[in-house]
Design a protein around this motif. Sequence first.
Motif: not given
Length: 417
Positions: A308-313, A368-373, A346-353
């Motif tokens: 996965a590019d991103v896992v969402a919770v 989008g900010h995470v997965a498309l960049d 999750v560490r915001h802005g460090v290990s995810g958002c």
Amino acid sequence: MKRVAVLSVHTSPLEQPGTGDAGGMNVYIVQTATRMAALGVEVEIFTRATASGLAPVVEMAPGIKVRHVVAGPFEGLGKEELPGQLCAFTAGVLRAEARHEPGYYDAIHSHYWLSGQVGWLARERWGVPLVHTAHTLAKVKNAALADGDAPEPRMRVIGEEQVVEEADRLVANTDVEAAELVKLYDAAPEKVLTIPPGVDLERFTPGDRGAARAALGLRPDQVALAFVGRIQPLKAPDVLLRAAAELLVRDPSLRSRLVVLVVGGPSGSGLEQPRALQLLAEELGIGDVVRFLPPLAGDALAGLYRAADVVAVPSYNESFGLVALEAQACGTPVVAAAVGGLPVAVRHGVSGCLVNGHDPAEWARVLGHVALDPGRREELAGNAVAHARRFSWERTTDTLLAAYSDARNAFQREVHR
Ligand code: UDP
């Protein structure tokens, strides 16, 4: 510490997590029992027998026994009906112990309020301390319900209050949960311990991302967003689907590249409409984008996280969120709701958002900010591994064993007074 009785009334450690009532609590019990057994502490886990063919005792691994207690009909009993079977379950637990010499168990660890009720009585009978982990709390859950989800009944709230009063130690996953126990349940602060859960750092590793993607048939140019967990409104997988639809509205060219992977089976109030998410995907016009996968185990699950590019919770409530840690340990950034234990996981802005609220537009923006960049994703992915490594089941287990011993010493001092 020679032997611990672990109570898990409503779900068995032998079940596959990610569907029905089996989830993080099962993983917690299996992982800590495995480490305790490795340290020479025997673990006996009591759970309700849910099939007639189950052996009364199953050796799950050396040093770990699962005892199946007959309490009510094997099949077709919902979790909400289990309070009526607690007397039968407790009788089964006491009967099993009565076959041994006194002092067979050194401590009891109950998981979830139903087990806490059983542990309360076992504690009185056996003269050993009760350590309790709530996993979720009704008052917290009721304050953050998904749309249309029924509140937890008063019976549970009262049952939890009783367990909080009677247990010798209360284990919270995070300081936030510890504060909730004190503030909402009037727990004596000195009884409450924050012991973070862990992650299996041998299984969940960054590994070979390309191979993991190929195994799922993902092309290098595809963007995969994943949800992993029990499918129920509280976990809000619908928010991910709505956000994916929103991403496609913003950039229709993404349609040929976007994939949403939903892994898990129906659970809780999600069982009332087990196909609701598939129908939603159709309704949103993204039926071709979403892929539903059954619950995965072991390496297949690690592979999914890696791919996965991103896992969402997007959960409305999450006392911790093991999925978030596992994904990060595999080098995948997590976008999570800023609720419960997720700001620790999750560490915001460090290990995810972290995202406030559940507005699909906002979720689309952050995903989008995470997965498309790719640059941004790589940066978070590296930090994600480092962040997950701060947690381990070994540490959780060591701290739990210390808590059992400490509770036992205090209990004995009390008895001899
Ligand atoms: N899980 C799994 N297979 C699946 C989906 C989930 O083994 O297909 C496991 C996952 O690895 C995690 C647990 O189920 O350890 C879910 O824990 P979490 O704390 O995220 O949520 P909970 O189920 O406790 O609400």
